[in-house]
Design an enzyme around this catalytic site. Sequence first.
Site, PDB file in Angstrom:
ATOM      1  CB  THR A  13      50.290  12.417 -75.926  1.00  0.00           C
ATOM      2  OG1 THR A  13      48.943  12.046 -75.632  1.00  0.00           O
ATOM      3  CG2 THR A  13      50.771  13.434 -74.909  1.00  0.00           C
ATOM      4  CB  VAL A  14      54.967  11.413 -77.587  1.00  0.00           C
ATOM      5  CG1 VAL A  14      56.438  11.730 -77.776  1.00  0.00           C
ATOM      6  CG2 VAL A  14      54.678  11.038 -76.130  1.00  0.00           C
ATOM      7  NE  ARG A  49      43.434  11.470 -82.681  1.00  0.00           N
ATOM      8  CZ  ARG A  49      44.549  10.777 -82.565  1.00  0.00           C
ATOM      9  NH1 ARG A  49      45.712  11.404 -82.472  1.00  0.00           N
ATOM     10  NH2 ARG A  49      44.530   9.462 -82.570  1.00  0.00           N
ATOM     11  CD  GLU A 129      67.738  11.195 -73.156  1.00  0.00           C
ATOM     12  OE1 GLU A 129      67.191  10.885 -72.073  1.00  0.00           O
ATOM     13  OE2 GLU A 129      68.959  11.136 -73.331  1.00  0.00           O
ATOM     14  CB  ILE A 136      65.244  14.078 -67.406  1.00  0.00           C
ATOM     15  CG1 ILE A 136      64.165  14.725 -66.546  1.00  0.00           C
ATOM     16  CG2 ILE A 136      66.612  14.161 -66.726  1.00  0.00           C
ATOM     17  CD1 ILE A 136      63.986  14.059 -65.179  1.00  0.00           C
ATOM     18  N   GLY A 187      46.502  13.309 -68.065  1.00  0.00           N
ATOM     19  CA  GLY A 187      47.291  12.697 -69.147  1.00  0.00           C
ATOM     20  C   GLY A 187      48.642  12.159 -68.704  1.00  0.00           C
ATOM     21  CD  GLU A 190      52.837   4.472 -69.899  1.00  0.00           C
ATOM     22  OE1 GLU A 190      52.880   3.808 -70.935  1.00  0.00           O
ATOM     23  OE2 GLU A 190      53.402   5.573 -69.786  1.00  0.00           O
ATOM     24  CE  LYS A 205      59.101   5.948 -67.778  1.00  0.00           C
ATOM     25  NZ  LYS A 205      58.107   6.697 -67.015  1.00  0.00           N
TER      26      LYS A 205
HETATM   27  N1  LIG Z   1      52.596  10.458 -73.039  1.00  0.00           N
HETATM   28  C1  LIG Z   1      53.731  10.610 -72.402  1.00  0.00           C
HETATM   29  O1  LIG Z   1      53.880  11.514 -71.584  1.00  0.00           O
HETATM   30  C2  LIG Z   1      54.857   9.685 -72.670  1.00  0.00           C
HETATM   31  C3  LIG Z   1      54.742   8.625 -73.528  1.00  0.00           C
HETATM   32  N2  LIG Z   1      55.805   7.818 -73.783  1.00  0.00           N
HETATM   33  C4  LIG Z   1      55.676   6.725 -74.729  1.00  0.00           C
HETATM   34  O2  LIG Z   1      55.460   7.272 -76.022  1.00  0.00           O
HETATM   35  C5  LIG Z   1      54.670   6.384 -76.805  1.00  0.00           C
HETATM   36  C6  LIG Z   1      53.459   7.124 -77.333  1.00  0.00           C
HETATM   37  O3  LIG Z   1      52.694   7.571 -76.244  1.00  0.00           O
HETATM   38  P1  LIG Z   1      51.509   8.637 -76.418  1.00  0.00           P
HETATM   39  O4  LIG Z   1      51.835   9.635 -77.466  1.00  0.00           O
HETATM   40  O5  LIG Z   1      51.192   9.098 -75.058  1.00  0.00           O
HETATM   41  O6  LIG Z   1      50.329   7.696 -76.944  1.00  0.00           O
HETATM   42  P2  LIG Z   1      48.999   8.114 -77.688  1.00  0.00           P
HETATM   43  O7  LIG Z   1      48.014   7.026 -77.417  1.00  0.00           O
HETATM   44  O8  LIG Z   1      48.619   9.514 -77.378  1.00  0.00           O
HETATM   45  O9  LIG Z   1      49.433   8.066 -79.229  1.00  0.00           O
HETATM   46  C7  LIG Z   1      49.606   6.874 -79.954  1.00  0.00           C
HETATM   47  C8  LIG Z   1      49.164   7.130 -81.377  1.00  0.00           C
HETATM   48  O10 LIG Z   1      49.469   5.976 -82.158  1.00  0.00           O
HETATM   49  C9  LIG Z   1      48.388   5.773 -83.067  1.00  0.00           C
HETATM   50  N3  LIG Z   1      48.417   4.374 -83.518  1.00  0.00           N
HETATM   51  C10 LIG Z   1      48.000   3.261 -82.861  1.00  0.00           C
HETATM   52  N4  LIG Z   1      48.211   2.175 -83.624  1.00  0.00           N
HETATM   53  C11 LIG Z   1      48.784   2.598 -84.782  1.00  0.00           C
HETATM   54  C12 LIG Z   1      49.221   1.954 -85.974  1.00  0.00           C
HETATM   55  N5  LIG Z   1      49.136   0.623 -86.123  1.00  0.00           N
HETATM   56  N6  LIG Z   1      49.754   2.702 -86.953  1.00  0.00           N
HETATM   57  C13 LIG Z   1      49.851   4.045 -86.830  1.00  0.00           C
HETATM   58  N7  LIG Z   1      49.425   4.719 -85.731  1.00  0.00           N
HETATM   59  C14 LIG Z   1      48.903   4.001 -84.722  1.00  0.00           C
HETATM   60  C15 LIG Z   1      47.148   6.141 -82.274  1.00  0.00           C
HETATM   61  O11 LIG Z   1      46.053   6.426 -83.117  1.00  0.00           O
HETATM   62  C16 LIG Z   1      47.645   7.374 -81.520  1.00  0.00           C
HETATM   63  O12 LIG Z   1      47.412   8.555 -82.240  1.00  0.00           O
HETATM   64  C17 LIG Z   1      54.369   5.198 -75.876  1.00  0.00           C
HETATM   65  O13 LIG Z   1      55.324   4.199 -76.080  1.00  0.00           O
HETATM   66  C18 LIG Z   1      54.517   5.795 -74.482  1.00  0.00           C
HETATM   67  O14 LIG Z   1      54.821   4.840 -73.492  1.00  0.00           O
HETATM   68  C19 LIG Z   1      57.025   8.038 -73.213  1.00  0.00           C
HETATM   69  C20 LIG Z   1      57.224   9.090 -72.360  1.00  0.00           C
HETATM   70  C21 LIG Z   1      56.133   9.967 -71.984  1.00  0.00           C
HETATM   71  N1  LIG Z   2      52.960   7.059 -67.419  1.00  0.00           N
HETATM   72  C1  LIG Z   2      54.292   7.596 -67.420  1.00  0.00           C
HETATM   73  C2  LIG Z   2      54.466   8.498 -68.605  1.00  0.00           C
HETATM   74  C3  LIG Z   2      55.878   8.699 -68.981  1.00  0.00           C
HETATM   75  O1  LIG Z   2      56.708   7.821 -69.167  1.00  0.00           O
HETATM   76  C4  LIG Z   2      54.505   8.353 -66.114  1.00  0.00           C
HETATM   77  O2  LIG Z   2      53.527   8.548 -65.366  1.00  0.00           O
HETATM   78  O3  LIG Z   2      55.646   8.719 -65.824  1.00  0.00           O
HETATM   79 NA    NA Z   3      64.931  11.128 -71.160  1.00  0.00          NA
END
Ligand SMILES: NC(=O)C1=CN([C@@H]2O[C@H](COP(=O)(O)OP(=O)(O)OC[C@H]3O[C@@H](n4cnc5c(N)ncnc54)[C@H](O)[C@@H]3O)[C@@H](O)[C@H]2O)C=CC1
Ligand SMILES: N[C@@H](CC=O)C(=O)O
Ligand code: NA
Length: 444
Positions: A13-14, A49, A129, A136, A187, A190, A205
């Site tokens: 996602t990120v 992907r 950040e 934010i 989405g 967590e 946080k």
């Molecule tokens: N989704 C959100 O809105 C937010 C997420 N975060 C943080 O950002 C981070 C990523 O979150 P998302 O993008 O939502 O997760 P996600 O699950 O969508 O993406 C994680 C990616 O990492 C890959 N991955 C897993 N193990 C791996 C490895 N060993 N080597 C390489 N790639 C690997 C997965 O295949 C996946 O594509 C987390 O720490 C989350 O807490 C922070 C703020 C908001």
């Molecule tokens: N699961 C978290 C995602 C961002 O940090 C939330 O709901 O705020």
């Molecule tokens: Na921030």
Amino acid sequence: MKPIQVGLLGIGTVGSGTFNVLQRNQEEIRRRAGRGIEIAMVADLDTTRAQAVVGDKAKVVGDAREIIANPDIDVVVELIGGYGIAKALVLEAIAAGKHVVTANKALLAVHGTEIFKAAAEKGVIVAYEAAVAGGIPIIKALREGLTANSIQWVAGIINGTTNFILSEMRDKGLDFDVVLKEAQRLGYAEADPTFDIEGVDAAHKATLMSAIAFGIPVQFDKAYVEGITKLAGADIKYAEQLGYRIKLLGITKRTDKGIELRVHPSLVPSKRLIANVEGAMNAVVVNGDAVGTTLYYGKGAGSEPTASAVIADLVDIARLHGADPAHSVPALAFQAHTLAAAGNELPVLPMADVFTSYYLRIRVADEAGVLAKITTLLANAGISIDAVIQREADEVGGEGSTQTDLIILTHDTREGDMDKAMAEIQGLATVLAPITRIRKEELN
Ligand SMILES: NC(=O)C1=CN([C@@H]2O[C@H](COP(=O)(O)OP(=O)(O)OC[C@H]3O[C@@H](n4cnc5c(N)ncnc54)[C@H](O)[C@@H]3O)[C@@H](O)[C@H]2O)C=CC1
Ligand SMILES: N[C@@H](CC=O)C(=O)O
Ligand code: NA
């Protein structure tokens, strides 16, 4: 100047948001950063992907360590999540002399001390950040914009999932489980949604904000963590009638004795801006001795809002990154304003020593003298009452009911004193169910 070379670990996602926004706005970002920012390599377990996202614009690999081993990569962006492989990769990237950007609040809140020490020793930046309140720019505000202040307190809605659940329960009268499923579908949640609903994500946080605001080490293990799973619809309704909204707040506060660090549902006056932050939106209020109260509002989650923060960190690094990244003076200066600078010895206070006011809902037998017994026990404990409402028994338990609810709002009191008073009141024969106790914050 040669573009700064970035390696992305995890393009979910990120990660995909980061890639797409950098592509879309690359010219403007290059102008602002003073040099290009190029994602040269991407690692993901799902290479098919990943390839579909990046096309021919970056090299895709399945093994993240290939990126860390590449001497041409200046910055590693960790967007995998969790404490396991993410921790190992971040420490390896630092050891290889690379700056790190991460959105991983869980990792930094629990292992931040070790990670920031390693980064300080190596003279590289760990920027985060995106880890607090997503898009934010609250880390930058605390670290830079408010740096003149003695911060007094920080309080925020810093978990979108739980704020969405509370808003939907209140506005549409929906059940908790139904709204949680919707939050997952959208989405916001967590990977393990108990982190959201039990307050753990918000506590990660709050721990990071507390460390920056007060110069204390990251101490997630000392945070008080309470989620929203025990909240009843009746309390949301009663709070509304009393002029309050219930929000899951992350709070950290400076006191003479130490630092409060806590996450729990709180009644907030409906007239406060933060009480009107709805759905998955986040908001953080910071009070500084010079500036007074400031408010930061925006999207705390989602692909591009979070990417916005990741890229802001990359721009900071591109501006600071000198010819010798491992020992550049600007990198060390930046680091000095992050968690490595923690030098404050103030302890994180146990909850018994926290001062706050309370909303109490006490299910009682509808008979004379009950209220007097309860108010006497509160008075004996030195707890003063702000307001009392006795519900009509018929409204609470249906026609002919012999039970009713007493709603009591208190003034500020020490939590340890409230614990004792609650145990005594709970022991009264006329108190018929476990007492509901929700803390109340005026935030002024
Ligand atoms: N989704 C959100 O809105 C937010 C997420 N975060 C943080 O950002 C981070 C990523 O979150 P998302 O993008 O939502 O997760 P996600 O699950 O969508 O993406 C994680 C990616 O990492 C890959 N991955 C897993 N193990 C791996 C490895 N060993 N080597 C390489 N790639 C690997 C997965 O295949 C996946 O594509 C987390 O720490 C989350 O807490 C922070 C703020 C908001
Ligand atoms: N699961 C978290 C995602 C961002 O940090 C939330 O709901 O705020
Ligand atoms: Na921030």
